[in-house]
Design a protein around this motif. Structure first.
Motif, PDB file in Angstrom:
ATOM      1  N   PRO A   1      17.711  -2.387  -4.698  1.00  0.00           N
ATOM      2  CA  PRO A   1      17.207  -3.729  -4.389  1.00  0.00           C
ATOM      3  C   PRO A   1      15.829  -3.963  -5.001  1.00  0.00           C
ATOM      4  O   PRO A   1      15.109  -3.018  -5.308  1.00  0.00           O
ATOM      5  CB  PRO A   1      17.121  -3.726  -2.862  1.00  0.00           C
ATOM      6  CG  PRO A   1      16.856  -2.294  -2.520  1.00  0.00           C
ATOM      7  CD  PRO A   1      17.630  -1.488  -3.545  1.00  0.00           C
ATOM      8  N   PHE A   2      15.495  -5.224  -5.160  1.00  0.00           N
ATOM      9  CA  PHE A   2      14.176  -5.596  -5.650  1.00  0.00           C
ATOM     10  C   PHE A   2      13.488  -6.416  -4.570  1.00  0.00           C
ATOM     11  O   PHE A   2      13.943  -7.496  -4.216  1.00  0.00           O
ATOM     12  CB  PHE A   2      14.268  -6.411  -6.940  1.00  0.00           C
ATOM     13  CG  PHE A   2      12.930  -6.924  -7.409  1.00  0.00           C
ATOM     14  CD1 PHE A   2      12.029  -6.065  -8.019  1.00  0.00           C
ATOM     15  CD2 PHE A   2      12.572  -8.249  -7.229  1.00  0.00           C
ATOM     16  CE1 PHE A   2      10.786  -6.521  -8.452  1.00  0.00           C
ATOM     17  CE2 PHE A   2      11.335  -8.721  -7.662  1.00  0.00           C
ATOM     18  CZ  PHE A   2      10.449  -7.858  -8.273  1.00  0.00           C
ATOM     19  N   ASP A   3      12.395  -5.876  -4.047  1.00  0.00           N
ATOM     20  CA  ASP A   3      11.560  -6.592  -3.089  1.00  0.00           C
ATOM     21  C   ASP A   3      10.145  -6.577  -3.653  1.00  0.00           C
ATOM     22  O   ASP A   3       9.517  -5.511  -3.720  1.00  0.00           O
ATOM     23  CB  ASP A   3      11.602  -5.921  -1.722  1.00  0.00           C
ATOM     24  CG  ASP A   3      10.728  -6.612  -0.688  1.00  0.00           C
ATOM     25  OD1 ASP A   3      10.012  -7.581  -1.028  1.00  0.00           O
ATOM     26  OD2 ASP A   3      10.752  -6.180   0.480  1.00  0.00           O
ATOM     27  N   PRO A   4       9.618  -7.726  -4.084  1.00  0.00           N
ATOM     28  CA  PRO A   4       8.294  -7.759  -4.707  1.00  0.00           C
ATOM     29  C   PRO A   4       7.204  -7.112  -3.856  1.00  0.00           C
ATOM     30  O   PRO A   4       6.237  -6.586  -4.404  1.00  0.00           O
ATOM     31  CB  PRO A   4       8.026  -9.252  -4.887  1.00  0.00           C
ATOM     32  CG  PRO A   4       9.362  -9.896  -4.888  1.00  0.00           C
ATOM     33  CD  PRO A   4      10.231  -9.050  -4.010  1.00  0.00           C
ATOM     34  N   ALA A   5       7.365  -7.104  -2.560  1.00  0.00           N
ATOM     35  CA  ALA A   5       6.355  -6.506  -1.686  1.00  0.00           C
ATOM     36  C   ALA A   5       6.229  -4.998  -1.881  1.00  0.00           C
ATOM     37  O   ALA A   5       5.235  -4.398  -1.475  1.00  0.00           O
ATOM     38  CB  ALA A   5       6.687  -6.810  -0.222  1.00  0.00           C
ATOM     39  N   ASN A   6       7.210  -4.396  -2.530  1.00  0.00           N
ATOM     40  CA  ASN A   6       7.189  -2.944  -2.749  1.00  0.00           C
ATOM     41  C   ASN A   6       6.501  -2.537  -4.048  1.00  0.00           C
ATOM     42  O   ASN A   6       6.473  -1.354  -4.383  1.00  0.00           O
ATOM     43  CB  ASN A   6       8.610  -2.386  -2.750  1.00  0.00           C
ATOM     44  CG  ASN A   6       9.249  -2.475  -1.387  1.00  0.00           C
ATOM     45  OD1 ASN A   6       8.571  -2.406  -0.361  1.00  0.00           O
ATOM     46  ND2 ASN A   6      10.552  -2.650  -1.373  1.00  0.00           N
ATOM     47  N   TYR A   7       5.952  -3.520  -4.775  1.00  0.00           N
ATOM     48  CA  TYR A   7       5.374  -3.241  -6.082  1.00  0.00           C
ATOM     49  C   TYR A   7       3.992  -3.855  -6.198  1.00  0.00           C
ATOM     50  O   TYR A   7       3.606  -4.725  -5.419  1.00  0.00           O
ATOM     51  CB  TYR A   7       6.288  -3.791  -7.189  1.00  0.00           C
ATOM     52  CG  TYR A   7       7.691  -3.269  -7.063  1.00  0.00           C
ATOM     53  CD1 TYR A   7       8.016  -1.991  -7.489  1.00  0.00           C
ATOM     54  CD2 TYR A   7       8.687  -4.044  -6.465  1.00  0.00           C
ATOM     55  CE1 TYR A   7       9.299  -1.491  -7.349  1.00  0.00           C
ATOM     56  CE2 TYR A   7       9.970  -3.546  -6.316  1.00  0.00           C
ATOM     57  CZ  TYR A   7      10.272  -2.279  -6.751  1.00  0.00           C
ATOM     58  OH  TYR A   7      11.535  -1.780  -6.601  1.00  0.00           O
ATOM     59  N   LEU A   8       3.245  -3.408  -7.187  1.00  0.00           N
ATOM     60  CA  LEU A   8       1.942  -4.007  -7.472  1.00  0.00           C
ATOM     61  C   LEU A   8       2.116  -5.494  -7.774  1.00  0.00           C
ATOM     62  O   LEU A   8       3.093  -5.896  -8.404  1.00  0.00           O
ATOM     63  CB  LEU A   8       1.317  -3.367  -8.712  1.00  0.00           C
ATOM     64  CG  LEU A   8       0.686  -2.003  -8.590  1.00  0.00           C
ATOM     65  CD1 LEU A   8       0.430  -1.413  -9.976  1.00  0.00           C
ATOM     66  CD2 LEU A   8      -0.608  -2.108  -7.813  1.00  0.00           C
TER      67      LEU A   8
END
Length: 158
Positions: A120-127
């Motif tokens: 999955p892609f969750d922007p909160a998990n990345y810079l």
């Protein structure tokens, strides 16, 4: 006048060594290395006249190439060598070169990477892009007697 050059374009290729064509390797190296080399070469006179700075965006992937990223990681390792050579060659001309090694950033490219990885892609998990920009500003704000040669920027956990 040119006092700051930020190399932040990049091309990511996901695939095994056996499945990645020579054309993909060439495209990745053309974007991630040769474009940087040529633009830097052309702009060195202007940067020398202002004792400017060069920021080269690299990747933390070079510290142990994950599977399915050989073309990307190889291009970024070559970029590291280019940055280090330019740093040594241009320091007496007043140019400071900084390599910024980024962890995963919440971008469309990262979204595509996560899809290829099957996750999955969750922007909160990345810079965030804002955090990356703040890191660049930190480099630019360094006093004239400081040369920040390289550093890593990763997302905090929590």
């Amino acid at each position: 006048r040119l006092s700051l050059l930020v190399h932040c374009a990049g091309l990511f290729a996901y695939g095994t060594v056996g499945d990645t064509s020579a054309k993909v390797w060439q495209d990745v190296f053309s974007t991630n290395l040769f474009g940087v080399v040529e633009l830097t070469r052309l702009l060195l006179p202007a940067l020398r006249s202002t004792r400017g700075r060069i920021i080269i965006v690299n990747s933390t992937a070079i510290s142990g190439s994950p599977a399915n990223r050989a073309a990307y990681t190889a291009s970024k390792l070559a970029l590291k060598a280019f940055a280090e050579a330019t740093q040594q060659e241009e320091l007496d001309n007043g140019i400071r070169v900084t390599s910024v090694y980024l962890g995963r950033v919440a971008t469309k490219t990262q979204q595509a990477v996560r899809k290829a990885e099957g996750g999955p892609f969750d922007p909160a998990n990345y810079l965030s892009a804002a955090s990356v920009a703040a890191a660049f500003l930190w480099v630019v704000a360094a006093p004239d007697d400081a040369h920040i040669t390289e550093f890593e920027v990763k997302r905090t956990r929590g």
